[in-house]
Design an enzyme around this catalytic site. Structure first.
Site, PDB file in Angstrom:
ATOM      1  CE  LYS A   1      -2.958   2.914   2.703  1.00 51.49           C
ATOM      2  NZ  LYS A   1      -3.382   3.288   4.063  1.00 51.49           N
TER       3      LYS A   1
ATOM      4  N   GLY B   1      -7.657   9.262  10.191  1.00 46.22           N
ATOM      5  CA  GLY B   1      -7.869   9.315  11.633  1.00 46.22           C
ATOM      6  C   GLY B   1      -8.908  10.298  12.100  1.00 46.22           C
TER       7      GLY B   1
ATOM      8  CB  ALA C   1      -8.076   7.707   5.238  1.00 39.85           C
ATOM      9  N   GLY C   2     -10.721   7.891   7.161  1.00 43.78           N
ATOM     10  CA  GLY C   2     -11.826   8.767   7.502  1.00 43.78           C
ATOM     11  C   GLY C   2     -13.063   8.096   8.036  1.00 43.78           C
TER      12      GLY C   2
ATOM     13  CG  ASN D   1      -5.182   1.482  12.451  1.00 43.99           C
ATOM     14  OD1 ASN D   1      -4.000   1.716  12.386  1.00 43.99           O
ATOM     15  ND2 ASN D   1      -5.687   0.858  13.511  1.00 43.99           N
ATOM     16  CB  THR D   2      -8.246   5.859  13.700  1.00 43.27           C
ATOM     17  OG1 THR D   2      -6.929   6.082  13.199  1.00 43.27           O
ATOM     18  CG2 THR D   2      -8.436   6.689  14.962  1.00 43.27           C
TER      19      THR D   2
END
Length: 351
Positions: free
Chosen positions: A194, A255, A281-282, A303-304
């Site tokens: 990635k 994040g 993301a987001g 992830n977050t």
């Protein structure tokens, strides 16, 4: 004894006596008694060669040559490893629909999860298991040379069970990203990677100029590149033309947990791409993941949203169900939106 004989004897003695050598390892000065090879350095530090990758003076050292690669006084070594930056009970036909393909490899789960920000590797492993993910993203970072027995991610997430997806998190130039991926390939042998090249530390938005350059370089070196990018359909098409294997536009800043901010652009990217498109993301909660899948995305990376939940394991399970539900809703085809109410009960025969 002649002067020449004395010189020969001194040279022989200097070779036999231990030499005090200064070597820089991961930015820290270390003193060793020589002579040295990469293998002896790793042995003295206590690292398992199978779990790491080594770079000597900016050149990758292949694993099979550790014993024969000399380390000289003043050499600079980088030693890195990976860190932490399913199916439900569906009907057989529906379960089959869940599969997707990237770089010629088929996966059942459309959820990819990161391995950073957890309290410890044990929690990481529990959350990944609950998510049903088959692919996990990992960052490439220096090993702790002061504590070689420190736990590593590979001790908790079996590389035979999970596909590691090394990323270039923290890289701000194409050169940094390519160097990181070369180390990642040496450490684990994976060529599916990635790519993310960031523009600044505040927004963590991708620097698309550097991203395009890095993509071209990595593709030429034989990597299968999944690319984190802006939600710009034109840039997404350029990445596809360069030979990447998946487009990964952001939903919102990394994040942030803000969810899908630009569904219009995401839909255009999906419609115009022959490659898998994954939101990266987001995402903040399960409904965000479902929306991404309902738009027609092939998958979601997060992830977050999981790691910083009050209960990461439960949130991982929720994300798994949301991705599956969103995919089924997309395949089912939602009803059309209407300007006015439309009664669900028939009016004929009304009393």
């Amino acid at each position: 004894m002649t002067r020449n004989m004395v010189a020969v004897a001194q040279r022989r003695l200097s070779k036999e006596l231990p030499q005090n050598m200064h070597v820089q390892i991961n930015g820290e000065e270390r003193d060793f008694e020589g002579p040295l090879t990469v293998e002896t350095v790793l042995q003295r530090l206590g690292f398992d060669p199978r779990k790491i990758a080594v770079e000597r003076n900016l050149e990758i050292v292949p694993k099979g040559t550790y014993g024969g690669t000399a380390v000289q006084d003043g050499d600079r070594l980088e030693i890195v490893h990976f860190i932490g930056g399913g199916a439900s009970a569906l009907e057989p036909q529906a379960a089959e629909e869940q599969g997707w393909v990237v770089a010629g490899r088929k996966f059942d789960s459309r959820l990819i999860v990161g391995t950073g920000k957890y309290r410890d590797f044990a929690e990481t492993a529990r959350a990944v298991e609950a998510s049903g993910a088959e692919i996990v993203t990992v960052a490439v970072r220096r090993v702790n040379v002061s504590n070689p027995s420190e736990p590593m991610l590979v001790d908790f997430l079996d590389t035979k069970k999970y596909t590691y997806l090394p990323n270039t998190a923290g890289c701000y130039t194409a050169e940094e990203a390519v160097r990181t991926m070369r180390l990642a390939r040496e450490a684990g042998g994976w060529k599916l990677v990635k790519l993310e090249v960031l523009g600044d530390q505040t927004t963590l938005y991708p620097n698309m100029v550097e991203t395009l350059l890095a993509t071209e370089m990595l593709v030429k070196e034989g990597f299968d590149v999944m690319v984190y990018c802006s939600d710009d359909p034109i840039m997404a098409k350029k990445l596809e033309d360069l030979g990447c294997v998946a487009i990964m536009p952001l939903a919102a800043p990394i994040g942030s947990g803000l969810g899908i901010q630009n569904p219009v652009n995401l839909r255009i990217i999906i419609e115009n791409s022959a490659l898998p498109v994954l939101v990266d993301a987001g995402v903040g909660t399960a409904s965000d993941a479902a929306i991404a899948m309902e738009l027609g995305c092939d998958g979601v990376l997060m992830n977050t949203a999981i790691a910083e939940a009050k209960d990461p394991v439960s949130m991982a399970h929720a994300m798994r169900l949301a991705v599956e539900a969103g995919r089924l809703a997309y395949l089912a085809g939602r009803m059309g939106k209407k300007r006015y109410a439309d009664p669900s009960s028939p009016l004929g025969g009304l009393i």
